[in-house]
Motif scaffolding. Structure first.
Motif, PDB file in Angstrom:
ATOM      1  N   ILE A 112       0.837  -1.202   0.000  1.00 53.71           N
ATOM      2  CA  ILE A 112       0.000   0.000   0.000  1.00 53.71           C
ATOM      3  C   ILE A 112       0.872   1.253   0.000  1.00 53.71           C
ATOM      4  CG2 ILE A 112      -1.673   1.348   1.319  1.00 53.71           C
ATOM      5  CD1 ILE A 112      -2.675  -1.364   2.485  1.00 53.71           C
ATOM      6  N   GLU A 113       1.825   1.290   0.909  1.00 52.68           N
ATOM      7  CA  GLU A 113       2.633   2.496   1.081  1.00 52.68           C
ATOM      8  C   GLU A 113       3.575   2.708  -0.092  1.00 52.68           C
ATOM      9  OE1 GLU A 113       4.252   2.069   5.034  1.00 52.68           O
ATOM     10  OE2 GLU A 113       2.358   2.734   5.940  1.00 52.68           O
ATOM     11  N   THR A 114       4.016   1.633  -0.725  1.00 53.77           N
ATOM     12  CA  THR A 114       4.860   1.759  -1.915  1.00 53.77           C
ATOM     13  C   THR A 114       4.052   2.287  -3.094  1.00 53.77           C
ATOM     14  OG1 THR A 114       6.300  -0.047  -1.185  1.00 53.77           O
ATOM     15  CG2 THR A 114       6.339   0.512  -3.534  1.00 53.77           C
ATOM     16  N   ALA A 115       2.848   1.758  -3.275  1.00 54.44           N
ATOM     17  CA  ALA A 115       2.011   2.192  -4.395  1.00 54.44           C
ATOM     18  C   ALA A 115       1.649   3.669  -4.282  1.00 54.44           C
ATOM     19  CB  ALA A 115       0.746   1.341  -4.463  1.00 54.44           C
ATOM     20  N   LEU A 116       1.318   4.116  -3.077  1.00 48.30           N
ATOM     21  CA  LEU A 116       0.894   5.504  -2.875  1.00 48.30           C
ATOM     22  C   LEU A 116       2.072   6.439  -2.639  1.00 48.30           C
ATOM     23  CD1 LEU A 116      -2.240   4.865  -0.643  1.00 48.30           C
ATOM     24  CD2 LEU A 116      -2.225   5.648  -3.015  1.00 48.30           C
ATOM     25  N   ILE A 132      -5.574   7.696  -9.062  1.00 49.28           N
ATOM     26  CA  ILE A 132      -5.343   9.076  -8.625  1.00 49.28           C
ATOM     27  C   ILE A 132      -4.014   9.648  -9.103  1.00 49.28           C
ATOM     28  CG2 ILE A 132      -6.782   8.688  -6.591  1.00 49.28           C
ATOM     29  CD1 ILE A 132      -4.183   8.723  -4.905  1.00 49.28           C
ATOM     30  N   ARG A 133      -3.210   8.848  -9.811  1.00 57.23           N
ATOM     31  CA  ARG A 133      -1.847   9.265 -10.145  1.00 57.23           C
ATOM     32  C   ARG A 133      -1.801  10.578 -10.935  1.00 57.23           C
ATOM     33  NH1 ARG A 133       2.158   6.054  -9.475  1.00 57.23           N
ATOM     34  NH2 ARG A 133       0.833   4.200  -9.685  1.00 57.23           N
ATOM     35  N   GLY A 134      -2.746  10.771 -11.836  1.00 57.81           N
ATOM     36  CA  GLY A 134      -2.739  11.974 -12.655  1.00 57.81           C
ATOM     37  C   GLY A 134      -3.460  13.150 -12.037  1.00 57.81           C
ATOM     38  N   SER A 135      -3.912  12.998 -10.792  1.00 56.17           N
ATOM     39  CA  SER A 135      -4.683  14.048 -10.129  1.00 56.17           C
ATOM     40  C   SER A 135      -3.855  14.751  -9.066  1.00 56.17           C
ATOM     41  CB  SER A 135      -5.938  13.451  -9.479  1.00 56.17           C
ATOM     42  OG  SER A 135      -5.572  12.710  -8.322  1.00 56.17           O
ATOM     43  N   LYS A 136      -4.394  15.855  -8.572  1.00 53.72           N
ATOM     44  CA  LYS A 136      -3.718  16.604  -7.521  1.00 53.72           C
ATOM     45  C   LYS A 136      -3.693  15.851  -6.199  1.00 53.72           C
ATOM     46  CE  LYS A 136      -2.740  20.638  -9.509  1.00 53.72           C
ATOM     47  NZ  LYS A 136      -1.377  21.226  -9.532  1.00 53.72           N
ATOM     48  N   ILE A 137      -4.608  14.881  -6.027  1.00 48.77           N
ATOM     49  CA  ILE A 137      -4.659  14.210  -4.729  1.00 48.77           C
ATOM     50  C   ILE A 137      -3.582  13.148  -4.556  1.00 48.77           C
ATOM     51  CG2 ILE A 137      -7.110  14.661  -4.414  1.00 48.77           C
ATOM     52  CD1 ILE A 137      -7.695  11.836  -5.232  1.00 48.77           C
ATOM     53  N   PHE A 138      -2.895  12.772  -5.635  1.00 46.75           N
ATOM     54  CA  PHE A 138      -1.801  11.805  -5.495  1.00 46.75           C
ATOM     55  C   PHE A 138      -0.708  12.448  -4.642  1.00 46.75           C
ATOM     56  CE2 PHE A 138       1.902   9.324  -7.111  1.00 46.75           C
ATOM     57  CZ  PHE A 138       1.430   8.067  -6.751  1.00 46.75           C
ATOM     58  N   PRO A 139      -0.212  11.754  -3.603  1.00 49.15           N
ATOM     59  CA  PRO A 139       0.740  12.387  -2.685  1.00 49.15           C
ATOM     60  C   PRO A 139       1.932  13.057  -3.358  1.00 49.15           C
ATOM     61  CG  PRO A 139      -0.021  10.329  -1.760  1.00 49.15           C
ATOM     62  CD  PRO A 139      -0.596  10.399  -3.146  1.00 49.15           C
ATOM     63  N   ALA A 140       2.484  12.442  -4.409  1.00 47.22           N
ATOM     64  CA  ALA A 140       3.646  13.025  -5.077  1.00 47.22           C
ATOM     65  C   ALA A 140       3.311  14.328  -5.786  1.00 47.22           C
ATOM     66  CB  ALA A 140       4.230  12.031  -6.080  1.00 47.22           C
TER      67      ALA A 140
END
Length: 295
Positions: A18-22, A137-145
């Motif tokens: 989980i933590e690696t993916a996010l 969520i990767r392409g959105s603003k909510i993705f942690p990175a």
């Protein structure tokens, strides 16, 4: 044993997945076997009725993972904080990754910019769900990175802004200081709610909460109340009697049994008055039949 006691724990490898993916550490609640990652919108500057409010007041999304009671699958459940123009791109991304939309709605009135909340869920293995949610969520603003850092800690936290012992005495619970806010999160221990073989508990979305921002003498309250259908209008009546605005009444989940309705509310005034209104609404819960009106 109750389902909450027998729900299989997440393994260290599953938590790592989980933590690696996010790309972000989360927190694991052993009592519920739930892993949660906060997804705040630190990129936003939000006002309510023209007054600036901190992101922890109610603009922090989250995603949680929990196994089914039989351990054969797992659930991802999340609440995303989105600008209007971000809603449908996220819907499309979720469906492209095999996830479902459980709800789309507002939590506030008078906020600028306009914010909507999209609930996303899915079933599968933990590692696969983590990847699919991250890809959603990767392409959105909510993705942690894609988020800026939260910034320096506030000079005044909820501990200094509020008379916490006085609020706790009224609410009869202990809250948590989150930056300049003070927040109560309260489960429904009187209910056993199941969805797709997973017991819905506090940290996977079955909770009532109240967040305080501002100062003790001039505070704002926002929150959410988890109710059975028969409790809804008594809660509404109670909040209005305490001059707290009812913002939205809706569901967050699909296929939950019993079905849970969530009510969002907003108020401003002395913090003790707002706390009394929140406590009065809590007192209504658990005192209504399962259904709605009697015919």
């Amino acid at each position: 044993a109750s389902p909450i006691a027998s729900t299989p724990a997440l393994t260290p490898d599953e938590i790592t997945a989980i933590e690696t993916a996010l790309g972000k550490k989360g927190s694991y609640k052993e009592a519920e076997s739930v892993h949660t990652t906060p997804l705040p919108r630190n990129d936003l500057k939000v006002t309510v009725k023209g007054a600036p409010v901190p992101i922890p007041f109610g603009f922090g999304g989250w995603v949680s993972f929990k196994k089914s009671v039989d351990g054969k699958s797992a659930m991802v459940m999340g609440d995303t904080v989105l600008l209007q123009e971000e809603v449908n791109p996220l819907i499309s991304a979720a469906q492209a990754n095999g996830l479902e939309i459980g709800a789309i709605h507002n939590h506030f009135f008078y906020e600028e910019p306009r914010i909507f909340y999209v609930h996303v869920h899915g079933m599968g293995t933990v590692a696969d769900l983590a990847k699919r949610y991250a890809d959603t969520i990767r392409g959105s603003k909510i993705f942690p990175a894609n988020q800026p850092p939260a910034g320096p800690p506030p000079t005044m936290t909820g501990k200094e802004n509020f008379d916490i012992p006085a609020l706790d005495a009224i609410v009869k619970y202990t809250g948590t200081v989150n930056g300049p806010t003070y927040k109560y999160t309260i489960g429904r221990s009187d209910l056993k709610v199941m969805m797709m073989g997973v017991e819905m508990t506090t940290n996977i979305g079955l909770n009532t909460w109240a967040s305080f921002a501002g100062k003790q003498d001039d505070a704002q309250i926002a929150g959410d109340i988890a109710m059975l259908p028969g409790e809804v209008n008594n809660v509404i009546k109670t909040l209005r009697q305490h001059n707290i605005e009812v913002v939205a009444v809706h569901s967050h989940m699909l296929s939950d049994d019993p079905h849970i309705i969530f009510l969002h509310y907003l108020g401003r005034g002395p913090a003790t008055d707002l706390a009394k209104g929140f406590r009065a609404a809590l007192d209504v819960l658990g005192k209504a039949p399962m259904g709605g009106m009697k015919m």
